[in-house]
Design a protein around this motif. Structure first.
Motif, mmCIF file in Angstrom:
data_model
loop_
_atom_site.group_PDB
_atom_site.id
_atom_site.type_symbol
_atom_site.label_atom_id
_atom_site.label_comp_id
_atom_site.label_asym_id
_atom_site.label_seq_id
_atom_site.Cartn_x
_atom_site.Cartn_y
_atom_site.Cartn_z
ATOM 1 N N ASP A 4 0.829 -1.202 0.000
ATOM 2 C CA ASP A 4 0.000 0.000 0.000
ATOM 3 C C ASP A 4 0.867 1.256 0.000
ATOM 4 O OD1 ASP A 4 -2.593 -1.310 0.311
ATOM 5 O OD2 ASP A 4 -1.890 -1.839 2.313
ATOM 6 N N PRO A 5 0.573 2.225 -0.869
ATOM 7 C CA PRO A 5 1.241 3.522 -0.754
ATOM 8 C C PRO A 5 0.720 4.256 0.475
ATOM 9 C CG PRO A 5 -0.441 3.607 -2.456
ATOM 10 C CD PRO A 5 -0.370 2.180 -1.994
ATOM 11 N N ARG A 6 1.509 5.153 1.017
ATOM 12 C CA ARG A 6 1.099 5.888 2.217
ATOM 13 C C ARG A 6 -0.129 6.740 1.907
ATOM 14 N NH1 ARG A 6 4.439 6.652 6.822
ATOM 15 N NH2 ARG A 6 3.109 7.367 8.520
ATOM 16 N N LEU B 45 7.823 -6.205 3.440
ATOM 17 C CA LEU B 45 6.960 -5.756 2.349
ATOM 18 C C LEU B 45 6.798 -6.871 1.325
ATOM 19 C CD1 LEU B 45 5.499 -3.453 0.747
ATOM 20 C CD2 LEU B 45 7.751 -2.876 -0.199
ATOM 21 N N VAL B 46 5.557 -7.114 0.919
ATOM 22 C CA VAL B 46 5.269 -8.058 -0.160
ATOM 23 C C VAL B 46 4.499 -7.307 -1.238
ATOM 24 C CG1 VAL B 46 4.243 -10.257 -0.809
ATOM 25 C CG2 VAL B 46 5.087 -9.931 1.526
ATOM 26 N N ALA C 260 4.868 1.482 -3.504
ATOM 27 C CA ALA C 260 4.738 0.982 -2.130
ATOM 28 C C ALA C 260 5.460 1.875 -1.124
ATOM 29 C CB ALA C 260 5.287 -0.437 -2.044
ATOM 30 N N ASP C 261 4.884 1.956 0.061
ATOM 31 C CA ASP C 261 5.507 2.668 1.184
ATOM 32 C C ASP C 261 6.591 1.770 1.777
ATOM 33 O OD1 ASP C 261 6.137 4.155 3.431
ATOM 34 O OD2 ASP C 261 4.339 3.548 4.540
ATOM 35 N N ARG C 262 7.834 2.255 1.789
ATOM 36 C CA ARG C 262 8.953 1.457 2.296
ATOM 37 C C ARG C 262 9.538 2.002 3.599
ATOM 38 N NH1 ARG C 262 8.884 0.606 -3.116
ATOM 39 N NH2 ARG C 262 9.306 -1.537 -3.811
ATOM 40 N N GLY D 86 10.642 2.058 7.090
ATOM 41 C CA GLY D 86 10.869 1.028 8.094
ATOM 42 C C GLY D 86 10.973 -0.380 7.555
ATOM 43 N N VAL D 87 11.006 -0.547 6.226
ATOM 44 C CA VAL D 87 11.050 -1.884 5.628
ATOM 45 C C VAL D 87 12.485 -2.416 5.649
ATOM 46 C CG1 VAL D 87 10.799 -3.180 3.467
ATOM 47 C CG2 VAL D 87 9.016 -1.571 4.188
ATOM 48 N N ILE D 88 12.653 -3.624 6.178
ATOM 49 C CA ILE D 88 13.987 -4.232 6.239
ATOM 50 C C ILE D 88 14.116 -5.440 5.323
ATOM 51 C CG2 ILE D 88 14.403 -3.411 8.592
ATOM 52 C CD1 ILE D 88 13.838 -6.316 9.537
ATOM 53 N N THR D 89 12.996 -5.913 4.768
ATOM 54 C CA THR D 89 13.051 -7.031 3.831
ATOM 55 C C THR D 89 11.852 -6.947 2.901
ATOM 56 O OG1 THR D 89 13.315 -9.442 3.642
ATOM 57 C CG2 THR D 89 11.768 -8.653 5.310
ATOM 58 N N GLU D 90 12.043 -7.406 1.668
ATOM 59 C CA GLU D 90 11.002 -7.243 0.657
ATOM 60 C C GLU D 90 10.918 -8.491 -0.212
ATOM 61 O OE1 GLU D 90 10.009 -4.208 -3.096
ATOM 62 O OE2 GLU D 90 11.235 -3.528 -1.406
ATOM 63 N N PHE D 91 9.692 -8.864 -0.558
ATOM 64 C CA PHE D 91 9.449 -10.042 -1.389
ATOM 65 C C PHE D 91 8.494 -9.693 -2.521
ATOM 66 C CE2 PHE D 91 9.652 -11.290 3.117
ATOM 67 C CZ PHE D 91 10.814 -12.030 3.113
ATOM 68 N N ARG D 92 8.502 -10.548 -3.522
ATOM 69 C CA ARG D 92 7.485 -10.503 -4.556
ATOM 70 C C ARG D 92 6.520 -11.677 -4.352
ATOM 71 N NH1 ARG D 92 9.176 -6.279 -4.713
ATOM 72 N NH2 ARG D 92 9.967 -5.023 -6.467
ATOM 73 N N TYR D 93 5.327 -11.484 -4.858
ATOM 74 C CA TYR D 93 4.295 -12.517 -4.761
ATOM 75 C C TYR D 93 4.814 -13.867 -5.247
ATOM 76 C CZ TYR D 93 0.067 -15.096 -6.047
ATOM 77 O OH TYR D 93 -0.889 -16.066 -6.198
#
Length: 211
Positions: free
Chosen positions: A59-61, A83-84, A98-100, A102-109
C-alpha cells in the motif's frame, strides 16, 4: 536483513494487518493505538520469543485507512516492517508506489507462491479455485443487488493477501493476523480472509479481530 530474506524470515514472528482503505474515515492514530494495545494483549496470551515483524502488502502511504494505520502501529510498537508486492508482470505500479518506511526485507508474490507450492504441491491451484469460487459467489450477490461485478484486480489482491499470510506462517510456523475493524465488508479484499481459513492455512487462533 542480510542473506536470503525468505529463509531468514523465520527468525521473526510475522504480523499481518488487514482492513479497509480510504473509505475507513476513522482517525488512523486512534485505531492504531487501540490495535497496538490489542496486539500486545494477544501476544501475552500466545507468547513467541521472536521479534514481531509487521508485513505489509504494497500500500502507498495514505491519510486514511489501512495504509495510514499500519505505519502507526509499527511506530507505536517499534516494529520493523516487511513488504510483499505483486510482481511487475501482474501490476507494474504496485512495487513502484509501495511505502517502504521502516522496511527491512522485501518479497514478490511469486517468491511466496513458490514457497507455498514447494511445501504443498497444488496449493496455488487450490487457492485460485477457492478465490474464483468466492468471487463468483460475491458477484452473484452483487447482481441480485443491481451492482456491477467486482473489478478484475480483486482476484490479484485476494491471492496476494492469502499467499502472504500462508507463506509467512509456513516459513515461521506462526503468525498474527489482525483486522482494523470487527466488521468486514462482504465485497472487500479483506473479506477473502475466509478463504485462507477454509483451506486450513490460517488457524482461527492466529486471528485478532479488533473493535
Amino acid at each position: 536483513m542480510s542473506g536470503d530474506p525468505l529463509s531468514r524470515l523465520s527468525r521473526y514472528h510475522p504480523v499481518v494487518i488487514e482492513g479497509a482503505g480510504g473509505r475507513d474515515d476513522r482517525d488512523p492514530a486512534a485505531v492504531a493505538e487501540r490495535l497496538g494495545e490489542r496486539l500486545q494483549l494477544h501476544w501475552q496470551s500466545r507468547p513467541d520469543p521472536r521479534t514481531p515483524l509487521l508485513i505489509t502488502q504494497g500500500d502507498p502511504r495514505e491519510a486514511r485507512g489501512i495504509a495510514a494505520i499500519t505505519p502507526r502501529v509499527a511506530e507505536r510498537l517499534s516494529l520493523d516492517r516487511g513488504l510483499v508486492c505483486l510482481d511487475e508482470a501482474i501490476a507494474p505500479y504496485h512495487a513502484r508506489d509501495a511505502d517502504r518506511q521502516g522496511v527491512i526485507t522485501e518479497f514478490r508474490y511469486s517468491q511466496l507462491e513458490a514457497c507455498l507450492e514447494a511445501a504443498s504441491p497444488g496449493a496455488i491451484t487450490r487457492l485460485e479455485a477457492a478465490v474464483d469460487e468466492a468471487i463468483a459467489t460475491k458477484n452473484a450477490r452483487r447482481r441480485a443487488q443491481g451492482q456491477p461485478p467486482l473489478k478484475a484486480y480483486f482476484r490479484d489482491f485476494a491471492l496476494l493477501q492469502e499467499v502472504t499470510k500462508a507463506a509467512c506462517r509456513q516459513v515461521c510456523g506462526a503468525i498474527t493476523v489482525a483486522h482494523t475493524d470487527s466488521t468486514v465488508h462482504e465485497f472487500s479484499v479483506t473479506s477473502f480472509y475466509t478463504v485462507g481459513l477454509s483451506l486450513g492455512w490460517i488457524d482461527p487462533g492466529d486471528m485478532l479481530i479488533t473493535y
